[in-house]
Design a protein around this motif. Structure first.
Motif, PDB file in Angstrom:
ATOM      1  N   CYS A  49      -8.372  -0.118  -7.232  1.00 56.83           N
ATOM      2  CA  CYS A  49      -7.457   0.141  -5.640  1.00 56.83           C
ATOM      3  C   CYS A  49      -7.421  -1.447  -4.970  1.00 56.83           C
ATOM      4  O   CYS A  49      -8.202  -2.236  -4.931  1.00 56.83           O
ATOM      5  CB  CYS A  49      -8.865   1.007  -4.757  1.00 56.83           C
ATOM      6  SG  CYS A  49      -9.100   2.313  -5.297  1.00 56.83           S
ATOM      7  N   GLU A  74      -5.493  -5.650   5.953  1.00 55.74           N
ATOM      8  CA  GLU A  74      -4.696  -3.686   5.748  1.00 55.74           C
ATOM      9  C   GLU A  74      -6.253  -2.357   5.708  1.00 55.74           C
ATOM     10  O   GLU A  74      -4.820  -1.570   5.573  1.00 55.74           O
ATOM     11  CB  GLU A  74      -4.605  -4.189   3.696  1.00 55.74           C
ATOM     12  CG  GLU A  74      -3.568  -5.321   4.042  1.00 55.74           C
ATOM     13  CD  GLU A  74      -3.877  -6.636   3.497  1.00 55.74           C
ATOM     14  OE1 GLU A  74      -5.323  -6.667   4.240  1.00 55.74           O
ATOM     15  OE2 GLU A  74      -3.116  -7.439   3.040  1.00 55.74           O
ATOM     16  N   ASP A  75      -7.119  -2.703   6.077  1.00 54.45           N
ATOM     17  CA  ASP A  75      -8.628  -1.830   6.315  1.00 54.45           C
ATOM     18  C   ASP A  75      -8.212  -1.007   7.130  1.00 54.45           C
ATOM     19  O   ASP A  75      -7.769   0.120   7.656  1.00 54.45           O
ATOM     20  CB  ASP A  75      -9.027  -2.038   6.222  1.00 54.45           C
ATOM     21  CG  ASP A  75     -10.347  -2.632   4.964  1.00 54.45           C
ATOM     22  OD1 ASP A  75      -9.296  -2.490   3.130  1.00 54.45           O
ATOM     23  OD2 ASP A  75     -10.929  -3.614   4.704  1.00 54.45           O
ATOM     24  N   PRO A 108      -6.103   7.778  -3.749  1.00 54.43           N
ATOM     25  CA  PRO A 108      -5.958   6.629  -3.603  1.00 54.43           C
ATOM     26  C   PRO A 108      -5.635   5.634  -4.271  1.00 54.43           C
ATOM     27  O   PRO A 108      -6.878   6.278  -5.690  1.00 54.43           O
ATOM     28  CB  PRO A 108      -6.510   5.841  -2.096  1.00 54.43           C
ATOM     29  CG  PRO A 108      -7.419   6.680  -2.588  1.00 54.43           C
ATOM     30  CD  PRO A 108      -7.779   7.964  -3.147  1.00 54.43           C
ATOM     31  N   PRO A 163       1.049   5.277   0.930  1.00 53.76           N
ATOM     32  CA  PRO A 163      -0.096   6.200   1.567  1.00 53.76           C
ATOM     33  C   PRO A 163       0.203   7.369   1.000  1.00 53.76           C
ATOM     34  O   PRO A 163       0.639   7.863  -0.203  1.00 53.76           O
ATOM     35  CB  PRO A 163       0.668   6.432   2.678  1.00 53.76           C
ATOM     36  CG  PRO A 163       2.161   4.851   2.845  1.00 53.76           C
ATOM     37  CD  PRO A 163       2.099   5.048   2.122  1.00 53.76           C
ATOM     38  N   GLU A 184       0.662  -1.244  -0.274  1.00 50.68           N
ATOM     39  CA  GLU A 184       0.019   0.143   0.425  1.00 50.68           C
ATOM     40  C   GLU A 184       0.690   1.805  -0.063  1.00 50.68           C
ATOM     41  O   GLU A 184       1.987   1.313   0.879  1.00 50.68           O
ATOM     42  CB  GLU A 184      -0.379   0.100   1.599  1.00 50.68           C
ATOM     43  CG  GLU A 184      -1.683   0.815   1.728  1.00 50.68           C
ATOM     44  CD  GLU A 184      -3.195   1.331   1.436  1.00 50.68           C
ATOM     45  OE1 GLU A 184      -3.907   0.147   1.316  1.00 50.68           O
ATOM     46  OE2 GLU A 184      -3.620   2.638   1.173  1.00 50.68           O
ATOM     47  N   LEU A 244      -1.216   3.937  10.060  1.00 56.16           N
ATOM     48  CA  LEU A 244      -0.402   4.150   9.377  1.00 56.16           C
ATOM     49  C   LEU A 244      -0.715   5.941   9.395  1.00 56.16           C
ATOM     50  O   LEU A 244       0.132   6.555   9.309  1.00 56.16           O
ATOM     51  CB  LEU A 244      -0.570   3.472   8.472  1.00 56.16           C
ATOM     52  CG  LEU A 244       0.721   2.783   7.437  1.00 56.16           C
ATOM     53  CD1 LEU A 244       0.735   2.727   6.247  1.00 56.16           C
ATOM     54  CD2 LEU A 244       1.744   2.803   8.696  1.00 56.16           C
ATOM     55  N   GLU A 252      -4.808  -1.679   8.912  1.00 57.83           N
ATOM     56  CA  GLU A 252      -3.493  -0.918   9.178  1.00 57.83           C
ATOM     57  C   GLU A 252      -3.396   0.632   8.363  1.00 57.83           C
ATOM     58  O   GLU A 252      -2.752   1.637   9.256  1.00 57.83           O
ATOM     59  CB  GLU A 252      -2.063  -1.941   8.173  1.00 57.83           C
ATOM     60  CG  GLU A 252      -2.605  -3.254   8.779  1.00 57.83           C
ATOM     61  CD  GLU A 252      -2.049  -3.972   7.896  1.00 57.83           C
ATOM     62  OE1 GLU A 252      -1.557  -4.249   7.289  1.00 57.83           O
ATOM     63  OE2 GLU A 252      -1.825  -5.490   8.869  1.00 57.83           O
ATOM     64  N   ARG A 253      -3.686   0.728   6.962  1.00 59.25           N
ATOM     65  CA  ARG A 253      -4.431   1.715   6.619  1.00 59.25           C
ATOM     66  C   ARG A 253      -4.882   3.296   7.307  1.00 59.25           C
ATOM     67  O   ARG A 253      -4.191   4.399   7.523  1.00 59.25           O
ATOM     68  CB  ARG A 253      -4.921   1.636   5.683  1.00 59.25           C
ATOM     69  CG  ARG A 253      -4.813   2.538   4.324  1.00 59.25           C
ATOM     70  CD  ARG A 253      -5.937   2.340   2.860  1.00 59.25           C
ATOM     71  NE  ARG A 253      -6.055   1.208   2.732  1.00 59.25           N
ATOM     72  CZ  ARG A 253      -6.741  -0.091   2.659  1.00 59.25           C
ATOM     73  NH1 ARG A 253      -7.497   0.269   3.188  1.00 59.25           N
ATOM     74  NH2 ARG A 253      -6.409  -1.380   2.060  1.00 59.25           N
TER      75      ARG A 253
END
Ligand code: 4YB
Length: 461
Positions: free
Chosen positions: A354, A373-374, A295, A259, A257, A380, A376-377
């Motif tokens: 995406c 991952e949702d 994104p 950012p 991913e 971050l 974690e995004r």
């Protein structure tokens, strides 16, 4: 480059013999000099008893010798397996026989050791002049490289690429991203990973300059380079340490991913960022776009098609591997219509792809699905957090619950984190514990293994 019917280094030797092909620290080589050295390397391998079609392990960190060996092996039609020197010996013992590896070149040892195929003799004298041997004809459809995937369970698979797939990969990327003969791309990622091989094939396609940093730290190696491929954490570090050289004008990002805050900061610092989505099986980049504050990873590059079926990203491309090598044969990797099922979750948003995360990473907590991952995004976005993994930990009541393993500037307690995510995460997504990512899991490869992080977290709780 016009349609290629010769080894790229011979093509460039003929058309631009004195142009700069390679810079290694302060040493410079023209295409004429480089092609000569590759020919010598090929001759050396022939002398050692490597034959067309033989599987050859090439173990080592990026170096001039590694690059010459990779190209020299291709030129004698060997099947070349670049290997991460950090792979455990026990895994190699299991894996190599199944990949029909008959020669092992280990550049991590002081003097390169080449283990010979049993029964192959190297005692016959060989003319000292290497011109007496004949390199293999340029056959773009032949199985040329084996690249290990970083599978989440079991033994890694070895994607088999023909030279044509590597070139198709390069051609598609360079249709989007300008890279001309005056430019120079740092070999900033390992050759045992497709991201490193992607750099090599773009360089060979464009006839530009490749730069090797050998033992130098990244910031130093980048001096004078116009292009680099980086994973997001590498670019973060360069920005934070204010170490972006002024020569660097294009960075291709990928592997994880990307950012928005990262590309915004780098663009402000004068670097054009390209957001890519790529996979081993596809010889690197599938989709890419110039960072634009939104994104997503743009649209499929020329030569690639993407579909989304049941939330899964499917790819069809001329850069696709022939299959996975397994005990003397090639196992197919597509469905009957030629689509490769990536196991990545994705969606189209405003006309671009995406990537939401790996389908296999999804876990359930109290009946609710959590895509790590949702979460974690969102985490971050916390100023102190550089890297985060959400991993499932078994729980008698909920089945599994999310734990955050973080790499942060200073300590971030569970309490602080929970206060910060109050209005950002749904109850079931909130981590029940925070652990600091230990140094031993930062293995020097380009990606940290989620499986290893999870196993480590299980032992801590
Ligand atoms: C992503 C992702 C993304 C991959 N968002 N998940 O040349 C390049 O394209 C390049 C440039 C810089 C850094 C890396 C690259 C690569 O090739 C990356 C290729 C790669 O990572 N291959 S892999 O087989 O090791 O992993 C593939 C997986 O990585 C995908 O299946 C995705 O899960 C993930 N990934 N790009 C989110 N932009």
């Amino acid at each position: 480059m016009a349609a290629l019917n010769d080894w790229p280094w011979h093509y460039w030797r003929q058309r631009a013999p004195d142009d700069l092909a390679l810079r290694i620290d302060d040493t410079r080589l023209s295409w004429a000099q480089l092609a000569e050295l590759i020919d010598q390397k090929s001759a050396e391998f022939v002398r050692m008893g490597v034959h067309a079609g033989d599987g050859v392990m090439l173990r080592g960190k990026n170096s001039f010798r590694l690059l010459l060996s990779y190209l020299g092996l291709l030129q004698i039609a060997a099947r070349c397996l670049p290997l991460n020197p950090q792979l455990p010996a026990a895994l190699l013992q299991q894996l190599l026989p199944r990949l029909d590896i008959s020669h092992k070149i280990d550049l991590t040892e002081d003097v390169a050791a080449v283990e010979e195929k049993p029964g192959v003799s190297i005692s016959h004298p060989w003319p000292s002049c290497h011109r007496h041997w004949q390199f293999a004809a340029w056959q773009p459809s032949r199985a040329a490289t084996l690249t290990l995937t970083s599978g989440s369970s079991g033994l890694p698979k070895a994607a088999v690429h023909p030279l044509a797939a590597h070139l198709a990969s390069a051609e598609g990327v360079l249709a989007l991203l300008p890279f001309s003969r005056q430019d120079s791309w740092l070999l900033s990622l390992p050759l045992y990973h497709v991201s490193g091989q992607g750099i090599v094939w773009r360089w060979l396609f464009a006839g530009a300059t490749l730069v090797l940093g050998e033992e130098q730290p990244l910031a130093q190696a980048l001096q004078g380079c116009s292009h680099a491929s980086l994973v997001p954490t590498q670019l973060w570090r360069l920005l934070e340490q204010q170490q972006l050289p002024s020569s660097l004008h294009d960075v291709l990002l990928g592997g994880a991913e990307i950012p928005l805050a990262l590309t915004e900061r780098a663009e402000q610092a004068g670097v054009r960022c390209w957001c890519g989505y790529g996979l081993t099986e596809l010889a690197s980049t599938v989709c890419a776009k110039r960072a634009d504050g939104r994104p997503g990873v743009g649209q499929p590059l020329p030569g690639r098609e993407v579909r989304i079926v049941d939330e899964e990203i499917l790819v069809r491309a001329d850069s696709l591997a022939l299959g996975y090598w397994w005990s003397d044969g090639i196992l197919p990797l597509t469905d009957v219509d030629g689509w490769f099922h990536t196991r990545d979750r994705g969606r189209w948003q405003q006309g671009e792809l995406c990537v939401a995360g790996r389908l296999d990473n999804l876990f359930f907590s109290g009946g609710e699905g959590i895509q790590p991952e949702d979460v974690e995004r969102i985490l971050l976005g916390h100023a102190q957090i550089n890297l985060v993994f959400i991993v499932p930990i078994d729980d008698a009541q909920y089945g599994q619950r999310p734990v955050a393993v973080i790499d942060s500037e200073g300590v971030v307690s569970l309490q602080t984190l929970l206060a910060w995510v109050e209005d950002k995460l749904i109850n079931f997504q909130r981590p029940v514990a925070v652990l600091q990512l230990p140094e031993q899991l930062k293995n020097g490869g380009i990606k940290i293994s989620r499986r290893e992080v999870q196993q480590w977290a299980e032992q801590q709780l």
